[in-house]
Design an enzyme around this catalytic site. Structure first.
Site, short mmCIF file in Angstrom:
data_model
loop_
_atom_site.label_atom_id
_atom_site.label_comp_id
_atom_site.label_asym_id
_atom_site.label_seq_id
_atom_site.Cartn_x
_atom_site.Cartn_y
_atom_site.Cartn_z
N LYS A 82 0.81 -1.21 0.00
CA LYS A 82 0.00 0.00 0.00
C LYS A 82 0.85 1.27 0.00
O LYS A 82 0.34 2.35 -0.28
CB LYS A 82 -0.97 0.02 1.17
N ASP A 83 2.17 1.15 0.29
CA ASP A 83 3.07 2.29 0.23
C ASP A 83 3.62 2.54 -1.17
O ASP A 83 4.26 3.57 -1.41
CB ASP A 83 4.25 2.09 1.19
N THR A 126 -5.22 8.06 14.31
CA THR A 126 -4.95 7.36 13.06
C THR A 126 -4.07 8.24 12.19
O THR A 126 -4.10 9.47 12.31
CB THR A 126 -6.23 7.01 12.29
N SER A 128 -4.29 8.06 8.83
CA SER A 128 -4.89 7.90 7.51
C SER A 128 -6.18 8.70 7.39
O SER A 128 -7.06 8.61 8.25
CB SER A 128 -5.18 6.41 7.28
N GLY A 149 4.38 7.47 13.72
CA GLY A 149 5.23 6.64 14.56
C GLY A 149 5.02 5.16 14.32
O GLY A 149 4.06 4.75 13.65
N ASN A 150 5.91 4.34 14.84
CA ASN A 150 5.80 2.90 14.67
C ASN A 150 4.67 2.33 15.54
O ASN A 150 4.05 3.05 16.31
CB ASN A 150 7.14 2.20 14.94
N VAL A 151 4.43 1.05 15.39
CA VAL A 151 3.32 0.41 16.10
C VAL A 151 3.46 0.57 17.61
O VAL A 151 2.50 0.90 18.32
CB VAL A 151 3.21 -1.08 15.71
#
Length: 312
Positions: A82-83, A126, A128, A149-151
């Site tokens: 998706k990137d 989010t 998005s 940021g990361n998860v």
């Protein structure tokens, strides 16, 4: 004789996990192949303080990596599909293989409360615009905050009480073996995912046929059909990160169904379309759904978002 390929990847925990797993899949098919990782920092990594939809560039998580593929500095790259931009793919590269997809779903992570049970005015994070629009469509009384940021960083905001919850991709949790952290899986009906979500893209230099043959050993034709239809749908709408488009391809037997949706900015409105056909019709089905959405007024909705967040 052992063959060693240099592989480009981002340096996040998730990127390294999904790259490692993908390379293991290739290694299982080709035991005499080995890999050397090269971590490459991308614009998306450097611009970590801005919401994704405010960065005026395409391919912010893969462009620098694919430039090294095209120049021959590395042999291939592993990305979250998706990137990968739907248009303007790096010249000289090819999407060599798409392995079997992980979950395309979004998930909600909170301190145990489901999204529908959050109190009025609760703040959900989010990164998005699509997820923002979907949250507001379901719960217009919630506040939505852009996050990066990361998860681990995102989950930390929930654990510290800075956010009531976050919406992220289930595939990332699967690849990091932390699906136990999710509070609920969100349905594709209420939260149709982004084109290519849950899939991996393996990008190689165009014309490198020996390597492409190796990479093709992990190609999954079902996933390829699904993501092709989804990306063609978005292409028909000329959509990008600044327009909330849901694009979901699902294969059942030898038939492919494509669902598309788009959400308005200024009112609680959602338009949807779908089409079904053979896997070999993936492109046609995606374009057909995109055309149906345009006939229902998608262009006007896209204009609203672009007037607010800029042309993409």
């Amino acid at each position: 004789m052992m063959v060693v390929y240099t592989v480009g990847t981002r340096g996040s925990k998730l990127a390294l996990a999904q790259t490692g797993r993908t390379l293991e899949q290739i290694r299982q098919m080709h035991p005499k192949v080995n890999f050397k990782l090269k971590v490459i920092k991308t614009e998306g990594d450097r611009e970590h303080g801005k919401p994704l939809f405010s960065i005026d560039a395409k391919g912010i998580f893969e462009r620098e990596i694919d430039q090294e593929v095209a120049s021959g500095e590395i042999d291939f790259a592993v990305h979250s599909l998706k990137d990968v931009p739907i248009v303007e793919q790096q010249s000289g590269t090819v999407l060599a293989a798409v392995p079997k997809r992980d979950s395309p779903c979004d998930v909600f992570i909170s301190n145990g409360i489901k999204l529908e049970d959050l109190p009025k005015g609760a703040v959900v994070g989010t990164g998005s615009l699509r997820r923002l629009a979907e949250i507001k469509y379901i719960r217009s009384d919630l506040e939505v905050e852009p996050i990066r940021g990361n998860v681990d960083t995102r989950m930390g905001k929930v654990q510290r009480g800075e956010l009531a919850g976050i919406v992220i991709a289930e595939a990332g949790l699967e690849r990091m073996n932390i699906t136990s952290q999710m509070t609920q899986r969100l349905s594709l009906e209420d939260f149709p995912s982004a084109a290519g979500q849950g899939a991996i893209a393996i990008v190689a230099k165009e014309g490198n046929t020996d390597l492409i043959d190796v990479l093709q050993s992990v190609e999954d034709k079902v996933t390829r059909a699904e993501i092709t239809a989804e990306r063609c749908l978005v292409l028909k709408l000329a959509g990008g990160c600044r327009v909330p488009i849901g694009a979901v391809g699902q294969v059942s037997g030898d038939m492919l169904t494509v669902y598309g949706s788009i959400y308005s900015l200024n009112e609680r409105k959602k338009i949807c379309a779908s089409a079904t056909g053979a896997l070999c019709q993936a492109e046609e089905l995606g374009y057909r759904v995109g055309e149906e959405l345009l006939m229902q007024g998608a262009e006007d909705i896209e204009r609203e978002w672009r007037e607010k967040y800029g042309v993409w």
